[in-house]
Motif scaffolding. Structure first.
Motif, PDB file in Angstrom:
ATOM      1  N   ASP A   1       0.935  -1.201  -0.413  1.00  0.00           N
ATOM      2  CA  ASP A   1      -0.163   0.021   0.026  1.00  0.00           C
ATOM      3  C   ASP A   1       1.075   1.522  -0.129  1.00  0.00           C
ATOM      4  O   ASP A   1       0.767   2.309   0.964  1.00  0.00           O
TER       5      ASP A   1
ATOM      6  N   LEU B   1      -7.665  -0.912  -0.202  1.00  0.00           N
ATOM      7  CA  LEU B   1      -7.918  -0.333  -1.397  1.00  0.00           C
ATOM      8  C   LEU B   1      -8.663  -0.809  -2.472  1.00  0.00           C
ATOM      9  O   LEU B   1      -8.953  -0.071  -3.313  1.00  0.00           O
TER      10      LEU B   1
ATOM     11  N   SER C   1     -12.018  -0.422  -4.646  1.00  0.00           N
ATOM     12  CA  SER C   1     -12.530   0.398  -4.791  1.00  0.00           C
ATOM     13  C   SER C   1     -14.338   0.073  -5.637  1.00  0.00           C
ATOM     14  O   SER C   1     -15.432   0.450  -5.983  1.00  0.00           O
TER      15      SER C   1
ATOM     16  N   ASP D   1      -9.181   5.207   5.972  1.00  0.00           N
ATOM     17  CA  ASP D   1      -9.312   5.414   4.906  1.00  0.00           C
ATOM     18  C   ASP D   1     -10.623   5.447   4.599  1.00  0.00           C
ATOM     19  O   ASP D   1     -11.237   6.435   4.023  1.00  0.00           O
TER      20      ASP D   1
ATOM     21  N   GLU E   1     -12.093   0.068   2.458  1.00  0.00           N
ATOM     22  CA  GLU E   1     -11.515   1.080   2.615  1.00  0.00           C
ATOM     23  C   GLU E   1     -12.471   3.166   2.234  1.00  0.00           C
ATOM     24  O   GLU E   1     -11.782   3.626   2.418  1.00  0.00           O
ATOM     25  N   VAL E   2     -13.225   2.240   1.385  1.00  0.00           N
ATOM     26  CA  VAL E   2     -13.982   3.004   0.173  1.00  0.00           C
ATOM     27  C   VAL E   2     -14.900   2.770   0.198  1.00  0.00           C
ATOM     28  O   VAL E   2     -15.619   1.860   0.679  1.00  0.00           O
TER      29      VAL E   2
END
Ligand code: PEP
Ligand code: MG
Length: 594
Positions: free
Chosen positions: A347, A404, A406, A467, A443-444
């Motif tokens: 990351d 992450l 998305s 996040d 996290e999104v």
């Protein structure tokens, strides 16, 4: 500017890594310099011994001066602590061990001292006697003093002043990027204060991992001149500049109280994280430094819920090849076995940059080429990492997760790479765990809302609130000026988390929460009541959270969540949380966020 002769002043910031330190301000990053680590020839032995003798004499002189000062300004009792440190300096076992390591390992005296101190304090920590065990910390303190004197010898004082000094060093800086924080040596830096930063910035996360008390978003640091004495509290964010003797006495007393509290919490390590009405949750650790993994099982009796692999790269200042990564993952998996470890794929991006990897300058790095986006953009690096992780899975209980995510496409592409790497390993008869669990981070907001589309492709979800909060509430997680808007218990966040847990449970999957929200006692009833199965946090946060969980009823936590989901603001939710904790476990209130 204030110097050591000025009047007492109190500055304030945000305490992000607990611990009390009285030390001397340094403004130079030189003091973070790595300790020397080089092999020596037998002919150099005498010179190394001479360096050690000089450093020991320096240390003795400093301790005697401090002893005199403490006796005159505080009390004989405080001066007694120095007597023990002085005894350690003359301890023949320690000196013989350093010399033996010098001779047999042929390493520089800094490394010989580190090894000898580590062995000595480990021997003591394993003793049955609680008093002796508490002395392990004193041994490390003395070791740090010797190392400081080796690193900044008196002869070079003029050149390095005011870095070298008897007092522990408190580094003061505008900001410290994670790539630099990763190199901080707690034996040289006792604490740090920055004007920038926030609780969830990776520099703050690293401070907790390194056990370095830290205060960020501090006001008025310009007045802190090199050499000024400060007494700081990494929990409350208070910085006493040129503290008077009463303040120092209070600090020393509070340090003793906190040590005793921590010891009592650590004694409960073998008890399950189970509520009063029998609901069990799992506590695991977030790990940034591979060395942390080695002591986790013994010290905290837990596995790893988030291994931030990017710090392996940041720490060694290079892109690790497959063998180097494999070794690090294998060592970690073996160290925590029979507990498990979740390795998160790289990351980087956001606030973590590797100068060795060519990354475009971005206007908005947190929204840019970060985490899984970077891995999919650089499949050459991604596949090497997956191979190393898969190979390590033959040596322990390894899980892998992607950061992450998305979109569903991203997850599918990442899984395709994983499958192709597995195929290749099979073809070459290289062993790995065929049943290895794979998860994705939530996290999104799009991932949280579309969890039901992702769930069939993974074994678990891991919610990264650091996040998730920044992207859902449009608040840069590292900007101190808008920190008041950064609200993990915001009802919108709670609804997103709730959705993820509901979807996972409906599909027989489990959910972990590995953002800093898991480490904040104030939010423990909330995350518990939402039915999160596993909480992953900085190791130091585990003992207090365990005690808190053991004082709560799941029934009350679920009722709290039902009410919180209908609140209009994070403040309202916090009032409810505070009320529950005040009733169930009031001793934890002073440790909750203010
Ligand atoms: C998170 O976002 O909550 C998380 C755990 O990941 P990181 O802090 O490394 O971004
Ligand atoms: Mg994250």
């Amino acid at each position: 500017m204030l110097n050591s002769h000025s009047q007492p002043v109190v500055l304030r910031g945000t305490g992000v890594s607990a611990g009390l330190v009285v030390g001397k301000v340094v403004r130079s990053h030189k003091s973070m310099a790595k300790l020397p680590d080089f092999p020596i020839q037998p002919a150099q032995l005498e010179a190394e011994r001479e360096r050690l003798r000089t450093a020991l004499n320096e240390s003795r002189q400093q301790l005697e001066n401090m002893q005199e000062r403490l006796a005159a300004e505080l009390s004989e009792q405080h001066a007694e602590i120095m007597t023990f440190h002085l005894m350690l300096l003359d301890d023949p076992t320690l000196l013989t061990n350093i010399d033996a390591i010098l001779r047999t390992d042929l390493v520089c005296v800094e490394q010989a001292t580190i090894r000898a101190i580590e062995r000595f304090s480990q021997d003591i920590s394993q003793k049955n006697n609680a008093m002796l065990r508490e002395r392990a910390g004193d041994i490390r303190d003395v070791g740090a003093r010797i190392l400081r004197n080796l690193a900044f010898p008196a002869a070079k004082e003029a050149e390095t002043a005011p870095i070298r000094d008897a007092e522990p060093h408190v580094l003061v800086a505008e900001d410290i990027p994670p790539s630099e924080a990763a190199h901080m040596d707690p034996r040289l830096i006792a604490a740090f204060i920055t004007a920038g930063g926030s609780r969830t910035s990776h520099t703050a996360i690293l401070a907790r991992a390194l056990g370095i008390p830290a205060i960020v978003a501090a006001n008025g640091i310009d007045i802190l001149e090199p050499g000024a004495i400060v007494a700081l509290d990494g929990a409350t964010g208070e910085i006493h500049v040129n503290p008077d003797r009463d303040t120092i006495a209070a600090f020393l007393q509070e340090t003793d109280r906190q040590k005793a509290w921590l010891s009592s919490l650590l004694a409960e390590n073998h008890q399950p994280a189970e509520t009063l009405d029998g609901y069990q949750t799992c506590l695991v650790a977030n790990v940034e430094l591979p060395s942390e993994a080695l002591t986790l099982r013994e010290r905290y009796n837990v596995g790893i819920g988030l291994f931030r692999t990017e710090f392996l790269f940041l720490n060694s200042c290079k892109v690790l090849n497959e063998e180097e990564q494999f070794e690090a993952y294998k060592t970690t998996a073996e160290a925590v076995y029979p507990m498990s470890v979740i390795f998160r794929t790289l990351d980087i991006g956001g606030d973590k940059f590797l100068s060795l990897i060519d990354m475009q300058h971005e206007l908005n790095p947190f929204m840019g080429m970060r985490a899984i986006r970077f891995s999919l953009h650089r499949p050459d690096l991604f596949r090497v990492q997956l191979r190393a992780m898969l190979r390590a899975s033959a040596f322990g209980k390894v899980r892998i997760m992607f950061p992450l995510i998305s979109t569903l496409d991203e997850l599918i592409h990442a899984l395709e790479h994983l499958e192709e790497v597995k195929q290749d390993l099979r073809r070459r008869c290289i062993p790995f765990n065929e049943k290895l669990e794979v998860g994705c981070m939530i996290e999104v907001p799009s991932a949280a809302i579309l969890a039901e589309r992702l769930v069939n492709h993974v074994d678990f979800f891991s919610i990264g609130t650091n996040d998730l909060v920044q992207y859902s509430l449009a608040v840069d997680r590292s900007n101190p000026d808008i920190a008041y808007l950064y609200q993990p218990p915001h009802p919108a966040i709670l609804r997103l988390i709730r959705n993820v847990v509901t979807v996972a449970c409906e599909h027989g999957k489990w959910v972990s929460l590995c953002g800093e929200m898991a480490a904040e006692p104030l939010y423990t009833p909330l995350v518990l009541g939402m039915g999160i199965h596993e909480l992953s946090m900085s190791p130091v946060a585990i003992p207090p959270i365990r005690r808190l969980i053991r004082s709560i009823n799941m029934y009350d936590a679920e009722n709290l969540v039902a009410e919180a989901l209908h609140c209009g603001s994070a403040d309202e939710v916090e009032v409810l949380c505070r009320k529950l904790i005040a009733k169930a476990c009031p001793e934890m209130l002073p440790h909750t966020k203010k």
